[in-house]
Design an enzyme around this catalytic site. Structure first.
Site, PDB file in Angstrom:
ATOM      1  CG  LEU A 157       3.701  -0.219   1.705  1.00 51.25           C
ATOM      2  CD1 LEU A 157       4.486  -1.516   1.490  1.00 51.25           C
ATOM      3  CD2 LEU A 157       3.460   0.471   0.369  1.00 51.25           C
ATOM      4  CG  ASP A 158      -3.666   0.375   1.533  1.00 49.55           C
ATOM      5  OD1 ASP A 158      -3.529   1.418   2.198  1.00 49.55           O
ATOM      6  OD2 ASP A 158      -4.231   0.333   0.430  1.00 49.55           O
ATOM      7  CD  GLN A 159      -4.061  -5.324   8.541  1.00 48.64           C
ATOM      8  OE1 GLN A 159      -4.921  -4.485   8.737  1.00 48.64           O
ATOM      9  NE2 GLN A 159      -3.950  -6.395   9.300  1.00 48.64           N
TER      10      GLN A 159
ATOM     11  CB  THR B 274      -0.284  -3.113  -0.118  1.00 46.94           C
ATOM     12  OG1 THR B 274      -1.572  -2.684  -0.555  1.00 46.94           O
ATOM     13  CG2 THR B 274       0.706  -2.922  -1.248  1.00 46.94           C
TER      14      THR B 274
ATOM     15  NE  ARG C 115      -7.304  -1.856  -1.597  1.00 50.42           N
ATOM     16  CZ  ARG C 115      -7.421  -2.212  -0.329  1.00 50.42           C
ATOM     17  NH1 ARG C 115      -6.578  -1.707   0.579  1.00 50.42           N
ATOM     18  NH2 ARG C 115      -8.366  -3.049   0.052  1.00 50.42           N
TER      19      ARG C 115
END
Length: 561
Positions: free
Chosen positions: A408-410, A412, A509
């Site tokens: 997961l993105d930092q 998110t 995004r």
């Protein structure tokens, strides 16, 4: 001396009882191997916030985005003082009153630096001209026109083909012998004629575009030559600067950057805040107590104004062991232990705090609810980049075998799945690759989405010169597909459920921004300037087949916003 009073940045009655570290600047002594650490505390963060207020009052500091830093030091007389620094140049100047000066050595290569920068500027302008070559726009315009003509022709030919098939059937039912042969021959002739028409249009396209294509290819070749030249002269200047720059530590040792890192360092090494601050303190008999670095000015990539950041992995971190040598070694701080399925909060990169809750666990895998702001996996330097993996590895008996199945993105939050052994990792990874895992995200978008549901299909491409930013590129992009459903609308906000069918970087995004025309709330990287504390994107649901029991595992994590 360029040290400042505490009162210049913070009220005298500020409560300085909380000295717990928010982050550690750390490295190992080159001689002894001892772990040396310098904290970022709430007190030094408050000092940094005082500096931010001063920067906000002067428009000169908003013209360009850059890192700033403060170092809390103790003088030989025991007085606490503050040093402040900026990275690189400030409005084109390396020496500015009140700020720590650059590391000595730059003046030795000043002439070469000026000549190289002028040459690089000329290369930049030529690159811009080549990238904006009129032939590129003309090629794109004509390509689209021919594509439209071919599509129209294809639709017409397809319709004609259907009519001919019907006519052949009718002729076979009504005619025989030579009359039938002649009629069918005429239809075949029409078919061949349309094939000739299509090939003629394609030849016309190829001839028309050939000259433009050649001009573009020549320009692209020149671009590659210029980039190689730019790289070579930058590396040459970098080598000269690294040989000239000399750093001192708290043992009184002085070494050039080239001696410290003989295999080379990125351009700009030595110009960052942390090395400048620590070098100045070491050369002036000041004892460092705590340090903080933050970004100020226009946001850039993942850097956001007013947020704290740790030592940059490529330029500063490799120097920390040497720079901190001479300070008293610190024992490593243990990671929090697991109690009741919860890993307690601990200091982490970027000043982010939050619990990592275990929502599923068995002998083969673990699933956690990742908080926003925490990395999924460690970065290049494990000791300075906190993450879900590093916390679990340091708190579980079998933690060393843990592997993140996906990421997961930092920014998110939500469900993150980790395997406890290699066979489990491989089987789960295969499910992700074959799109057998059902994933659902929830987001709040900073605008009104007019469609209620649908599918977004866009080719995404990450420009290697502007990482981690992703963009739509119809030529170089990889396919990405997302289903979406509007859950509700309130004022100028829309709550949306996303189901990604592919797993591209920043897919949701970019799909929100380009596919729906509305950015996700709090997504500063993609242009949302709303004053909110987090990215409003949460991985709330994950469904997959257990690789060993074959049972369907359906995980859910409540959306926190």
């Amino acid at each position: 001396m360029l040290s400042h009073r505490l009162a210049d940045f913070i009220d005298s009655d500020w409560n300085n009882t909380d000295q717990s570290p928010r982050y550690w600047y750390e490295g190992r002594c080159l001689q002894t191997g001892d772990l040396l650490r310098l904290p970022r505390t709430s007190f030094v963060e408050a000092i940094a916030c005082g500096l931010m207020q001063q920067l906000a009052e002067d428009e000169r500091y908003s013209r360009e985005g850059k890192m700033y830093g403060v170092l809390l030091v103790e003088s030989p007389t025991g007085e606490q003082q503050v040093l402040k620094a900026f990275s690189g140049l400030l409005n084109g100047e390396s020496v500015v009153d009140g700020w720590v000066p650059p590391i000595p050595g730059r003046e030795q290569v000043a002439l070469q630096e000026a000549q190289t920068l002028a040459e690089l500027a000329a290369i930049k302008q030529e690159l811009i001209s080549l990238q904006q070559l009129p032939a590129r726009q003309e090629y794109e315009r004509l390509s689209q026109e021919f594509a439209q003509q071919l599509q129209i022709m294809s639709d017409r030919h397809s319709h004609s083909k259907q009519q001919r098939q019907q006519q052949r059937q009718q002729l076979s039912d009504t005619l025989t012998g030579e009359a039938l042969t002649l009629a069918l021959t005429q239809l075949d002739k029409e078919s061949r004629q349309q094939g000739i028409e299509r090939r003629h249009l394609k030849r016309q396209r190829d001839v028309t575009l050939a000259t433009l294509k050649m001009a573009i290819a020549t320009a692209d070749t020149r671009i590659q030559e210029l980039k190689q030249k730019r790289k070579a002269i930058s590396r040459q200047l970098q080598t000269q600067m690294h040989a000239a720059y000399s750093l001192m530590n708290f043992l009184g040792q002085s070494l050039s950057l080239q001696q410290l890192m003989p295999n080379g360092l990125p351009t700009g090494t030595g110009d960052c805040c942390a090395p400048k601050l620590l070098h100045y303190a070491a050369t002036h008999g000041l004892k460092p107590l705590a340090m903080a670095e933050f970004w100020w000015g226009t946001s850039h990539q993942d850097k956001v104004q007013g947020e704290f950041y740790g030592a940059c992995a490529e330029r500063c971190q490799p120097l920390m062991g040497f720079l901190l040598s001479g300070l008293k070694p610190n024992p490593p701080t243990p990671f929090p232990t697991k109690e009741g399925g919860v890993l307690s909060p601990c200091p982490c990169r970027g000043g982010v705090w939050g619990e990592v809750k275990t929502i599923y666990e068995d002998e083969y895998l673990i699933a956690v609810n990742k908080p926003p702001g925490l990395l999924s996996v460690p970065g290049r330097y494990l000791e300075t980049q906190d993450s879900v993996i590093s916390r679990l590895r340091n708190s579980l008996a079998d933690g060393d075998n843990l592997t993140a199945v996906h990421r997961l993105d930092q920014e998110t939050s939500g469900i993150l799945l980790l395997a406890r052994d290699l066979p489990t990792y491989r089987q789960l990874s295969q499910q992700f690759q074959q799109r057998q895992v059902h994933k659902v995200y929830e987001a709040i978008l900073a605008g009104v989405v007019t469609k209620d549901e649908g599918v977004i299909e866009l080719p995404l491409w990450g420009n290697p010169e502007n990482r981690p930013y992703q963009q739509v590129n119809w030529e170089l992009g990889k396919p990405s597909v997302t289903r979406f459903r509007v859950m509700g609308r309130e004022g100028n906000y829309t709550r949306v459920e996303f189901e990604p069918l592919t797993g591209r970087t920043h897919q949701l995004r970019v799909h929100a921004l380009v596919g729906l025309g509305v950015v996700i709330l709090g997504d500063r990287l993609y242009g949302c300037n709303a004053g909110v504390s987090r990215l409003h994107l949460h991985a709330k649901e994950l469904r997959f087949q257990h690789p060993h029991t074959q049972a369907t595992i359906h995980l859910q994590a409540e959306t926190p916003f």
